[in-house]
Write a protein that holds these residues in place. Sequence first.
Motif, PDB file in Angstrom:
ATOM      1  N   UNK A 120       0.824  -1.211   0.000  1.00  0.00           N
ATOM      2  CA  UNK A 120       0.000   0.000   0.000  1.00  0.00           C
ATOM      3  C   UNK A 120       0.857   1.259   0.000  1.00  0.00           C
ATOM      4  N   UNK A 121       1.947   1.249   0.769  1.00  0.00           N
ATOM      5  CA  UNK A 121       2.805   2.422   0.909  1.00  0.00           C
ATOM      6  C   UNK A 121       4.097   2.171   0.146  1.00  0.00           C
ATOM      7  N   UNK A 122       4.081   2.512  -1.150  1.00  0.00           N
ATOM      8  CA  UNK A 122       5.275   2.334  -1.974  1.00  0.00           C
ATOM      9  C   UNK A 122       6.341   3.358  -1.583  1.00  0.00           C
ATOM     10  N   UNK A 123       7.509   3.232  -2.200  1.00  0.00           N
ATOM     11  CA  UNK A 123       8.590   4.173  -1.895  1.00  0.00           C
ATOM     12  C   UNK A 123       8.201   5.598  -2.259  1.00  0.00           C
ATOM     13  N   UNK A 124       7.543   5.767  -3.414  1.00  0.00           N
ATOM     14  CA  UNK A 124       7.113   7.105  -3.830  1.00  0.00           C
ATOM     15  C   UNK A 124       6.091   7.670  -2.855  1.00  0.00           C
ATOM     16  N   UNK A 125       5.117   6.827  -2.438  1.00  0.00           N
ATOM     17  CA  UNK A 125       4.085   7.296  -1.505  1.00  0.00           C
ATOM     18  C   UNK A 125       4.686   7.632  -0.149  1.00  0.00           C
ATOM     19  N   UNK A 126       5.642   6.817   0.322  1.00  0.00           N
ATOM     20  CA  UNK A 126       6.276   7.089   1.614  1.00  0.00           C
ATOM     21  C   UNK A 126       7.071   8.390   1.561  1.00  0.00           C
ATOM     22  N   UNK A 127       7.786   8.627   0.448  1.00  0.00           N
ATOM     23  CA  UNK A 127       8.559   9.863   0.306  1.00  0.00           C
ATOM     24  C   UNK A 127       7.640  11.078   0.286  1.00  0.00           C
ATOM     25  N   UNK A 128       6.566  11.002  -0.507  1.00  0.00           N
ATOM     26  CA  UNK A 128       5.630  12.133  -0.599  1.00  0.00           C
ATOM     27  C   UNK A 128       4.935  12.374   0.737  1.00  0.00           C
ATOM     28  N   UNK A 129       4.512  11.304   1.407  1.00  0.00           N
ATOM     29  CA  UNK A 129       3.813  11.438   2.685  1.00  0.00           C
ATOM     30  C   UNK A 129       4.713  12.083   3.733  1.00  0.00           C
ATOM     31  N   UNK A 130       5.958  11.638   3.790  1.00  0.00           N
ATOM     32  CA  UNK A 130       6.887  12.213   4.760  1.00  0.00           C
ATOM     33  C   UNK A 130       7.123  13.696   4.529  1.00  0.00           C
ATOM     34  N   UNK A 131       7.294  14.099   3.274  1.00  0.00           N
ATOM     35  CA  UNK A 131       7.522  15.509   2.966  1.00  0.00           C
ATOM     36  C   UNK A 131       6.283  16.355   3.248  1.00  0.00           C
ATOM     37  N   UNK A 132       5.098  15.839   2.892  1.00  0.00           N
ATOM     38  CA  UNK A 132       3.856  16.602   3.098  1.00  0.00           C
ATOM     39  C   UNK A 132       3.617  16.837   4.591  1.00  0.00           C
ATOM     40  N   UNK A 133       3.719  15.788   5.394  1.00  0.00           N
ATOM     41  CA  UNK A 133       3.433  15.920   6.818  1.00  0.00           C
ATOM     42  C   UNK A 133       4.429  16.854   7.502  1.00  0.00           C
ATOM     43  N   UNK A 134       5.682  16.791   7.089  1.00  0.00           N
ATOM     44  CA  UNK A 134       6.681  17.676   7.678  1.00  0.00           C
ATOM     45  C   UNK A 134       6.460  19.124   7.241  1.00  0.00           C
ATOM     46  N   UNK A 135       6.173  19.316   5.955  1.00  0.00           N
ATOM     47  CA  UNK A 135       5.998  20.669   5.440  1.00  0.00           C
ATOM     48  C   UNK A 135       4.757  21.332   6.026  1.00  0.00           C
ATOM     49  N   UNK A 136       3.705  20.562   6.282  1.00  0.00           N
ATOM     50  CA  UNK A 136       2.482  21.122   6.856  1.00  0.00           C
ATOM     51  C   UNK A 136       2.759  21.770   8.212  1.00  0.00           C
ATOM     52  N   UNK A 137       3.656  21.192   8.993  1.00  0.00           N
ATOM     53  CA  UNK A 137       3.964  21.760  10.314  1.00  0.00           C
ATOM     54  C   UNK A 137       4.606  23.137  10.186  1.00  0.00           C
ATOM     55  N   UNK A 138       5.494  23.301   9.224  1.00  0.00           N
ATOM     56  CA  UNK A 138       6.160  24.599   9.050  1.00  0.00           C
ATOM     57  C   UNK A 138       5.230  25.611   8.393  1.00  0.00           C
ATOM     58  N   UNK A 139       4.430  25.165   7.427  1.00  0.00           N
ATOM     59  CA  UNK A 139       3.502  26.080   6.769  1.00  0.00           C
ATOM     60  C   UNK A 139       2.436  26.565   7.744  1.00  0.00           C
ATOM     61  N   UNK A 140       2.091  25.761   8.736  1.00  0.00           N
ATOM     62  CA  UNK A 140       1.085  26.177   9.711  1.00  0.00           C
ATOM     63  C   UNK A 140       1.533  27.434  10.446  1.00  0.00           C
ATOM     64  N   UNK A 141       2.791  27.495  10.835  1.00  0.00           N
ATOM     65  CA  UNK A 141       3.287  28.676  11.539  1.00  0.00           C
ATOM     66  C   UNK A 141       3.375  29.878  10.608  1.00  0.00           C
ATOM     67  N   UNK A 142       3.710  29.650   9.338  1.00  0.00           N
ATOM     68  CA  UNK A 142       3.763  30.751   8.378  1.00  0.00           C
ATOM     69  C   UNK A 142       2.369  31.324   8.152  1.00  0.00           C
ATOM     70  N   UNK A 143       1.385  30.444   7.965  1.00  0.00           N
ATOM     71  CA  UNK A 143       0.007  30.901   7.745  1.00  0.00           C
ATOM     72  C   UNK A 143      -0.532  31.586   8.993  1.00  0.00           C
ATOM     73  N   UNK A 144      -0.227  31.046  10.151  1.00  0.00           N
ATOM     74  CA  UNK A 144      -0.707  31.659  11.402  1.00  0.00           C
ATOM     75  C   UNK A 144      -0.144  33.064  11.553  1.00  0.00           C
ATOM     76  N   UNK A 145       1.145  33.238  11.239  1.00  0.00           N
ATOM     77  CA  UNK A 145       1.740  34.576  11.326  1.00  0.00           C
ATOM     78  C   UNK A 145       1.071  35.529  10.341  1.00  0.00           C
ATOM     79  N   UNK A 146       0.739  35.043   9.141  1.00  0.00           N
ATOM     80  CA  UNK A 146       0.065  35.888   8.167  1.00  0.00           C
ATOM     81  C   UNK A 146      -1.326  36.292   8.625  1.00  0.00           C
ATOM     82  N   UNK A 147      -2.068  35.351   9.204  1.00  0.00           N
ATOM     83  CA  UNK A 147      -3.419  35.662   9.681  1.00  0.00           C
ATOM     84  C   UNK A 147      -3.365  36.670  10.822  1.00  0.00           C
ATOM     85  N   UNK A 148      -2.414  36.496  11.728  1.00  0.00           N
ATOM     86  CA  UNK A 148      -2.310  37.414  12.861  1.00  0.00           C
ATOM     87  C   UNK A 148      -1.843  38.802  12.437  1.00  0.00           C
ATOM     88  N   UNK A 149      -1.225  38.908  11.256  1.00  0.00           N
ATOM     89  CA  UNK A 149      -0.772  40.224  10.792  1.00  0.00           C
ATOM     90  C   UNK A 149      -1.928  41.106  10.332  1.00  0.00           C
TER      91      UNK A 149
END
Length: 302
Positions: A133-162
């Motif tokens: 179910x979780x091929x190498x491509x899917x595992x690579x994409x999933x890992x990058x998406x989940x990690x990037x979402x954490x950093x983008x959350x703080x960027x978006x939050x800072x933009x909303x608070x501005x």
Amino acid sequence: MPVRHPLRWVAAAVMLVLVAMAVNTLVTNERFNWPEQFEYIFAPQIMNALYNTVWLTIVAMVGGVVGGVLLALMRLSDNPILRAISWFYLWVFRATPLYTQLLIWGSLGALFPEIGLGIPFGPVFVSWETNTLLSAAAAAALGLVLNEAAYMAEIVRAGILSVDEGQREAAGALGMSRAKTMRRIVLPQAMRVIIPPTGNETIATLKNTSLVAAVPFAELTFQAQNIYGRTYQVIPMLIMVCLWYLLLSSILMVGQHFLERHFGRSERGAARPARPAALLSSGREQTGGGGGGGGSGDGGGG
């Protein structure tokens, strides 16, 4: 008297000497092995790895932005449960290395041999092998998406608070719902703050795709390692990969520049001074009209 800057000439001379030395090294040092680089730079395996790198970057950023917006809204929610979930997610994914996370996603089958659907603590109705179910491509994409979402959350939050709170209050006074206010009022204004760090995150994600060799997945760095594992031309292959990263990053920088110009046009319009020629002509017309009236009055008095 013009101010003299002798140190500028000294600095320029030093820089020219250093550039000349660098160019001479690139041309005369045979260990760079430029013919070997030109042989592989457009090879099929490198082109396939380049395609994998590009689509991984796109998927990671699209998924990261969507997840980041949701996490930011959860973090700013009045619901303490949603705030706690968002905080825990950010804590886990920002406090652990991306390389380690990718290793875990690539080895998830060792922890969970099967993934199934069923009743919690009860029977499982359907299941799949995790490695299937979780091929190498899917595992690579999933890992990058989940990690990037954490950093983008703080960027978006800072933009909303501005965005000033009065904007939300005015929208609420007009009868707009919170979702519509966020979509029509807050986020468009927050984009001016969100775009620059998001551009930096995109470039960082492009470079972070080199870490998916931990899965493993065939991106640029992984393919270069495979090639120099056969040819033993380590430095030439790594320099060739750096040239591709430089090209892709340059394209992203150009796109970021135009996006910043697009979302910052309101500030440029506000900062632009009034046209002096129009004001002068308007003032002259008023002065001329007043003078004419005065002359008429004098004439009438005479």
